[in-house]
Design an enzyme around this catalytic site. Structure first.
Site, PDB file in Angstrom:
ATOM      1  N   ASP A 106      -8.035  -5.181  -0.558  1.00 38.68           N
ATOM      2  CA  ASP A 106      -8.509  -5.985  -1.688  1.00 38.68           C
ATOM      3  C   ASP A 106      -8.246  -7.475  -1.520  1.00 38.68           C
ATOM      4  O   ASP A 106      -8.893  -8.291  -2.156  1.00 38.68           O
ATOM      5  CB  ASP A 106      -7.855  -5.490  -2.981  1.00 38.68           C
ATOM      6  N   HIS A 121       0.842  -1.192   0.000  1.00 39.82           N
ATOM      7  CA  HIS A 121       0.000   0.000   0.000  1.00 39.82           C
ATOM      8  C   HIS A 121       0.874   1.237   0.000  1.00 39.82           C
ATOM      9  O   HIS A 121       1.945   1.234   0.602  1.00 39.82           O
ATOM     10  CB  HIS A 121      -0.923   0.021   1.238  1.00 39.82           C
TER      11      HIS A 121
HETATM   12  N1  COA Z   1       3.987  -7.624  -4.443  1.00 36.49           N
HETATM   13  C1  COA Z   1       5.348  -7.680  -4.470  1.00 36.49           C
HETATM   14  N2  COA Z   1       6.132  -6.621  -4.222  1.00 36.49           N
HETATM   15  C2  COA Z   1       5.528  -5.469  -3.913  1.00 36.49           C
HETATM   16  C3  COA Z   1       4.124  -5.340  -3.840  1.00 36.49           C
HETATM   17  C4  COA Z   1       3.356  -6.476  -4.124  1.00 36.49           C
HETATM   18  N3  COA Z   1       2.035  -6.428  -4.094  1.00 36.49           N
HETATM   19  N4  COA Z   1       3.799  -4.079  -3.499  1.00 36.49           N
HETATM   20  C5  COA Z   1       4.960  -3.426  -3.360  1.00 36.49           C
HETATM   21  N5  COA Z   1       5.997  -4.258  -3.620  1.00 36.49           N
HETATM   22  C6  COA Z   1       7.408  -3.907  -3.580  1.00 36.49           C
HETATM   23  C7  COA Z   1       7.814  -3.333  -4.926  1.00 36.49           C
HETATM   24  O1  COA Z   1       8.246  -4.319  -5.816  1.00 36.49           O
HETATM   25  C8  COA Z   1       8.879  -2.367  -4.528  1.00 36.49           C
HETATM   26  O2  COA Z   1      10.043  -3.096  -4.280  1.00 36.49           O
HETATM   27  P1  COA Z   1      11.474  -2.532  -4.766  1.00 36.49           P
HETATM   28  O3  COA Z   1      11.654  -1.252  -4.004  1.00 36.49           O
HETATM   29  O4  COA Z   1      12.404  -3.616  -4.393  1.00 36.49           O
HETATM   30  O5  COA Z   1      11.362  -2.314  -6.242  1.00 36.49           O
HETATM   31  C9  COA Z   1       8.413  -1.823  -3.193  1.00 36.49           C
HETATM   32  O6  COA Z   1       7.597  -2.847  -2.635  1.00 36.49           O
HETATM   33  C10 COA Z   1       7.609  -0.531  -3.309  1.00 36.49           C
HETATM   34  O7  COA Z   1       6.536  -0.754  -4.242  1.00 36.49           O
HETATM   35  P2  COA Z   1       5.894   0.350  -5.166  1.00 36.49           P
HETATM   36  O8  COA Z   1       5.117  -0.314  -6.237  1.00 36.49           O
HETATM   37  O9  COA Z   1       6.937   1.325  -5.590  1.00 36.49           O
HETATM   38  O10 COA Z   1       4.946   1.060  -4.108  1.00 36.49           O
HETATM   39  P3  COA Z   1       3.781   2.070  -4.449  1.00 36.49           P
HETATM   40  O11 COA Z   1       3.528   2.830  -3.234  1.00 36.49           O
HETATM   41  O12 COA Z   1       4.110   2.827  -5.692  1.00 36.49           O
HETATM   42  O13 COA Z   1       2.565   1.115  -4.828  1.00 36.49           O
HETATM   43  C11 COA Z   1       0.767  -0.343  -4.671  1.00 36.49           C
HETATM   44  C12 COA Z   1       1.555   0.764  -3.977  1.00 36.49           C
HETATM   45  C13 COA Z   1      -0.515  -0.591  -3.895  1.00 36.49           C
HETATM   46  C14 COA Z   1       0.401   0.103  -6.089  1.00 36.49           C
HETATM   47  C15 COA Z   1       1.623  -1.621  -4.724  1.00 36.49           C
HETATM   48  O14 COA Z   1       1.888  -2.072  -3.425  1.00 36.49           O
HETATM   49  C16 COA Z   1       0.989  -2.690  -5.569  1.00 36.49           C
HETATM   50  O15 COA Z   1       1.152  -2.695  -6.794  1.00 36.49           O
HETATM   51  N6  COA Z   1       0.225  -3.653  -4.924  1.00 36.49           N
HETATM   52  C17 COA Z   1      -0.489  -4.652  -5.671  1.00 36.49           C
HETATM   53  C18 COA Z   1      -1.797  -4.079  -6.211  1.00 36.49           C
HETATM   54  C19 COA Z   1      -2.813  -3.873  -5.123  1.00 36.49           C
HETATM   55  O16 COA Z   1      -3.052  -4.740  -4.304  1.00 36.49           O
HETATM   56  N7  COA Z   1      -3.454  -2.711  -5.153  1.00 36.49           N
HETATM   57  C20 COA Z   1      -4.516  -2.365  -4.228  1.00 36.49           C
HETATM   58  C21 COA Z   1      -4.070  -1.301  -3.292  1.00 36.49           C
HETATM   59  S1  COA Z   1      -5.286  -1.044  -2.021  1.00 36.49           S
END
Ligand code: COA
Length: 373
Positions: free
Chosen positions: A310, A259
């Site tokens: 979710d 998140h």
């Molecule tokens: N699975 C695996 N790794 C994850 C992850 C996941 N669901 N969510 C975050 N990470 C990791 C990323 O790979 C990244 O690692 P790195 O720094 O080694 O590259 C780090 O955690 C930060 O992730 P990032 O995508 O940059 O964080 P964000 O704040 O931009 O994104 C979300 C937040 C929610 C978009 C992201 O956690 C995600 O894509 N989750 C899956 C989709 C989801 O469940 N969305 C609903 C949100 S309520």
């Protein structure tokens, strides 16, 4: 020019009195009331009132509000005819987005953005989105549309309009809790998209359409559907470990985890987890819940990343016999009240939201005529 704030992480763009999140402590409050307490003691209709008006209703305020909401549920025969003109199947969020655009065409006051009109639009959209979602789902499946029942509360009526059966108390409560927990979440991507739309002095319907288009993505509201697809792909408890190993080795994101704001467990996930466990016992089979637990423990062990809202909403909806394409639609049916409340706040203290890019491309090139390229 400053370095770009990619993803606008930690950027505060407005004061707000609607929703408070402390991502480090796992706190979520609507208008100052903890969301977990509302999930336990309140109901979606009361939470909708709280979000819209900023205080808990007294009995007469609540009765009047419930009546108003229930009076706005029905869809006109002309609108329903328009719903049947949509192609069957296809992405449910795309259909919902189209139908909200169509709702605007049926509202002669749609472009009135006065305070009184916006309040009316908020109540109408909160009431109607559930009916639109249920009607479009049934029409898409070739089933007759169910007329809303004013004797049922928002959640029971939604399930009734979807399935044609009055839900039992466990199912009604599960849907109600899910709707309460999704009703608002501060400046998430879809709320932001809608506030940007409103900041141009566009109308509420257009802002809800922007928000639905944004919620649709798998990084936001589309994640619950993606979680179900993942659980289906895993298929059995035995396959959880090899599936997750492969997923993490390929550095793929696991849907329903992580998140932007919460660094600890999403407080909404904890409540839905309990609900999913209850339903796994009363409805079954337990496999979906058991697989989810194992996925969560692997994610914590291997990545120290916890479940978000979710993740467990997927198995809750699956136990309620709702098809996965509809999961993000349910999110929209709930979130519409939060969106509209934010839009009203934006209108009241508006300034055009217009950030900038840091241009890094070439400059001052001379145009080359076609024959010389
Ligand atoms: N699975 C695996 N790794 C994850 C992850 C996941 N669901 N969510 C975050 N990470 C990791 C990323 O790979 C990244 O690692 P790195 O720094 O080694 O590259 C780090 O955690 C930060 O992730 P990032 O995508 O940059 O964080 P964000 O704040 O931009 O994104 C979300 C937040 C929610 C978009 C992201 O956690 C995600 O894509 N989750 C899956 C989709 C989801 O469940 N969305 C609903 C949100 S309520």
């Amino acid at each position: 020019m400053a370095e770009p704030l990619v993803g606008l992480e930690d950027v505060v763009i407005t004061n707000s009195t609607i929703c408070f999140i402390d991502g480090e402590k796992g706190i979520l409050q609507y208008r100052g009331y903890p969301a977990n307490e509302l999930a336990e003691k309140s109901n979606y209709e009361e939470v909708a009132y709280l979000l819209i008006y900023g205080h808990l209703p007294n009995p007469s305020e609540f009765n009047a509000f419930k009546t108003e909401l229930r009076n706005h549920r029905a869809l006109s025969p002309d609108f329903l005819k328009a719903v049947t003109s949509l192609p069957r199947g296809g992405n449910a969020m795309a259909r919902l987005r189209t139908l909200v655009s169509m709702l605007e065409a049926y509202d002669p006051q749609a472009e009135d953005i006065s305070e009184a009109a916006n309040l009316r639009h908020t109540i109408q959209l909160t009431a109607k989105l559930a009916t639109v979602a249920a009607a479009m789902e049934r029409i898409s499946k070739g089933q007759p549309v169910i007329v809303p029942d004013p004797a049922l509360d928002h959640s029971a009526n939604f399930l009734y309009m979807l399935t044609g059966k009055k839900p039992d108390e466990t199912s009604r409560r599960a849907m109600d809790i899910a709707l309460i927990l999704q009703a608002d979440h501060e400046l998430n991507a879809s709320t932001f998209a809608g506030r940007v739309t409103v900041s141009t002095m566009s109308d509420m319907y257009s802002a809800v359409v922007s928000a639905i288009g944004t919620l649709k993505g798998p990084l936001h509201g589309g994640a619950n559907k993606a979680v179900m697809e993942m659980l289906e792909a895993i298929g059995s408890i035995e396959n959880v470990e090899p599936y997750m190993k492969a997923q993490l080795a390929a550095k793929k994101k696991v849907m329903g985890f992580g998140h932007r704001v919460y660094t600890t467990l999403d407080p909404r996930a904890e409540i839905l987890k309990v609900m999913a466990e209850k339903l796994s016992k009363s409805v079954g089979p337990a496999t979906w819940y058991d697989m989810s637990i194992k996925v969560q423990s692997i994610m914590l062990k291997e990545k120290n990343i916890n479940a978000n809202l979710d993740f467990y909403s997927a198995s809750v909806y699956h136990y309620l016999a709702i098809e996965k394409d509809l999961f993000p639609v349910i999110f929209a049916v709930s979130r519409v009240v939060g969106w509209c409340t934010h839009f009203m706040e934006q209108y009241k203290n508006n300034r055009l939201i217009r950030p900038m890019t840091n241009y890094v491309g070439p400059k001052n090139l001379s145009f080359v005529p076609m024959e010389k390229r």
